[in-house]
Design an enzyme around this catalytic site. Structure first.
Site, PDB file in Angstrom:
ATOM      1  N   TYR A 119       0.455  -1.365  -0.319  1.00 38.62           N
ATOM      2  CA  TYR A 119      -0.243   0.144   0.232  1.00 38.62           C
ATOM      3  C   TYR A 119       0.303   1.389  -0.270  1.00 38.62           C
ATOM      4  O   TYR A 119       2.118   1.298   1.053  1.00 38.62           O
ATOM      5  CB  TYR A 119      -0.962   0.092   1.098  1.00 38.62           C
ATOM      6  CG  TYR A 119      -1.574   1.250   1.581  1.00 38.62           C
ATOM      7  CD1 TYR A 119      -3.042   1.404   0.925  1.00 38.62           C
ATOM      8  CD2 TYR A 119      -1.122   2.157   2.275  1.00 38.62           C
ATOM      9  CE1 TYR A 119      -3.976   2.523   0.826  1.00 38.62           C
ATOM     10  CE2 TYR A 119      -1.882   3.703   1.696  1.00 38.62           C
ATOM     11  CZ  TYR A 119      -3.295   3.419   1.063  1.00 38.62           C
ATOM     12  OH  TYR A 119      -3.617   4.690   0.852  1.00 38.62           O
ATOM     13  N   GLU A 207      -2.925   7.953  -4.342  1.00 37.28           N
ATOM     14  CA  GLU A 207      -3.668   6.393  -3.821  1.00 37.28           C
ATOM     15  C   GLU A 207      -3.409   5.348  -4.424  1.00 37.28           C
ATOM     16  O   GLU A 207      -3.200   5.050  -5.198  1.00 37.28           O
ATOM     17  CB  GLU A 207      -4.445   6.253  -3.407  1.00 37.28           C
ATOM     18  CG  GLU A 207      -4.568   4.770  -2.429  1.00 37.28           C
ATOM     19  CD  GLU A 207      -6.034   4.220  -1.402  1.00 37.28           C
ATOM     20  OE1 GLU A 207      -7.110   4.123  -2.430  1.00 37.28           O
ATOM     21  OE2 GLU A 207      -6.138   4.276  -0.611  1.00 37.28           O
TER      22      GLU A 207
END
Ligand code: ADP
Ligand code: MG
Length: 397
Positions: A119, A207
């Site tokens: 992530y 993101e």
């Protein structure tokens, strides 16, 4: 303003970041040709909506409950069938709300062999007024879930704007993610590209979830979500051109055309207020009296009668609105202008719900007179508490 995954990946590509080759498809007829231009042997078909969680999302009718806005396929035919199946349907994910979002575009891209899912995000940290990196070894899933159950698996730090991004930032991320060998160098370069993109394009959020380590041991951005500062769009024409109006709330879109600060909410009391602070206080007091606001709206200090009329129309177009509260403290804004706007709007669109008006400040007597002589069925209120009390009571019968 948010953009689609395929647009974000195109931006990433232009900065030299590693992404898969892919094609965007808006009509089913284009799918086969698009898939045929890719290498395979795996074609991934991805619904393009402004929401995450597509992989675990499910479609509405027909075949309601059918899983998957991200599908792995093994041939050009299968890929084009999947694209045809997704286009035009409504996909529900944990980020869309129960009403879901209609899929108008599908991205077909080369499948990647995945050895690890990580992530990564960049965002504006409002506490430090800096850009922050957030990373975790737990990619592919909700970062909120990771933050709640295993917060120790998230590393986050901000970058000093005076020095900007430095290679040691990238190495810090690489070690936190357990990267090795050539991956460390790739990570340092990739973080530099992302930071540059973030600053140059006035991003609010980038993101990459998941950022993967491929079977060959290379880093790659497998998903990309980006949001940009709406107030900077005037100098970001390339970004502004990526806007997909069909993804936005129709009422908010209409409000933005009239330069109104409007945000749709899910309560039942429509609010028309001047000043952001008073608008926040109005929403709070509606809650205090046992109901919930249907929107935030600051008509601003320079609103004209036309703008107020439009604002009123937007409020009444919300099916959830069961009562309206107009709360104006006229400073720069004049009460008579608001009153004229409200009267004009009601004459145009009618009034099917109770309307409570509280006016105070500049030209208040003139404003009250306009409303009184208009013949409208308006409930007058003296102060903020009185107004909230009256509108909540009127709504609850
Ligand atoms: P979302 O976050 O909206 O569910 P993603 O793009 O992250 O969508 O895709 C969900 C999952 O699907 C990823 O975590 C990954 O496991 C898989 N996936 C996505 N794109 C590819 C691809 N090009 N090749 C292989 N797997 C993929
Ligand atoms: Mg994702």
């Amino acid at each position: 303003m948010n953009i689609h995954e395929y647009q974000a990946k195109s931006l990433l590509r232009s900065y030299g970041a590693p992404v898969s080759d892919g094609r965007i498809v808006t009509r089913a007829e284009e799918a086969k040709t698009a898939a045929g231009e890719l290498d395979g042997p795996v074609w991934v078909v991805k619904a393009q909506i402004h929401a995450g969680g597509r992989g675990k999302g499910s479609f509405k009718e027909p075949d309601a409950g059918e899983k998957g806005g991200v599908r792995l396929t093994k041939s050009v035919e299968e890929a084009s069938d999947e694209a045809r199946r997704m286009l035009g349907r409504t996909l529900v994910t944990h980020q869309t709300g129960p009403e879901g979002k209609q899929v108008g575009r599908v991205y077909i891209e080369d499948g990647s062999g995945i050895s690890r899912e990580l992530y990564l995000a960049l965002l504006v940290d409002r506490q430090t007024s800096r850009i922050s990196f957030v990373c975790s070894t737990e990619g592919g899933m909700d970062i909120e879930e990771v933050a709640a159950s295993t917060p120790d698996r998230i590393l986050s730090f901000s970058v000093d704007p005076v020095t900007g991004y430095q290679p040691f930032h990238g190495r810090r991320i690489a070690y936190a993610l357990g990267l090795e060998g050539k991956q460390v160098k790739q990570c340092v370069a990739l973080m530099g590209m992302l930071y540059r993109l973030f600053v140059e394009k006035d991003a609010e959020m980038v993101e990459i979830n998941p950022l993967i380590v491929t079977d060959e041991g290379d880093l790659k951005c497998l998903d990309a979500k980006m949001g940009f500062d709406g107030n900077a769009l005037y100098r970001q024409q390339e970004i502004a051109s990526l806007r997909d109006e069909s993804e936005e709330d129709a009422k908010e879109l209409q409000a933005s055309k009239y330069d109104l600060n409007y945000i749709a909410l899910d309560g039942e009391i429509g609010c028309m207020v001047n000043g952001a602070g008073l608008a926040m206080a109005t929403m709070d007091i509606i809650k205090l009296y046992g109901s919930a606001p249907a929107n935030f709206l600051d008509v601003g200090g320079s609103a004209t009668k036309e703008k107020v009329t439009e604002a009123f129309k937007i409020i009444t177009s919300d099916k959830n609105v069961k009562g309206i509260l107009v709360n104006i403290f006229g400073g720069i804004m004049r009460c008579d202008v608001i009153a004229e706007g409200v009267v004009a709007a009601v004459k145009e669109v009618g009034l099917e719900v109770p309307l409570v008006v509280r006016l105070e400040g500049t030209n208040v007597e003139k404003g009250k007179e306009i409303i009184k002589t208009s013949g409208l069925n308006v409930i007058a209120a003296d102060d903020l508490a009185d107004a909230a009390d009256k509108v909540v009571k009127a709504v609850n019968g």
